[in-house]
Design a protein around this motif. Structure first.
Motif: not given
Length: 73
Positions: A3-25
């Motif tokens: 995405e050109e302007n990635p947004i936060c993954s929190a439900k309902g949030c439309r703010a610009d993303a600043v952080w990447v949380l890398a995870w693994n199940n």
């Protein structure tokens, strides 16, 4: 994460993303596999805690650093 302007993954949030949380199940993914969630400053701690409690969280880096890593890969 193209995405050109990635947004936060929190439900309902439309703010610009600043952080990447890398995870693994580990029940679903091989050890080297990394899924990602994006977070704004406001939701970074909440999303990190959610993943960490489940022992899924592997890394938290700025979006800029993550993109730099991806370009170098």
């Amino acid at each position: 994460m193209s995405e050109e302007n990635p947004i936060c993954s929190a439900k309902g949030c439309r703010a610009d993303a600043v952080w990447v949380l890398a995870w693994n199940n580990p029940k679903l993914h091989t050890p080297e596999r990394r899924k990602t969630w994006l977070a704004c400053d406001e939701h970074r701690e909440h999303l990190s805690r959610f993943l960490d409690v489940r022992s899924f969280l592997k890394d938290v880096v700025t979006l800029a650093d993550w993109q730099e890593r991806e370009r170098g890969a």
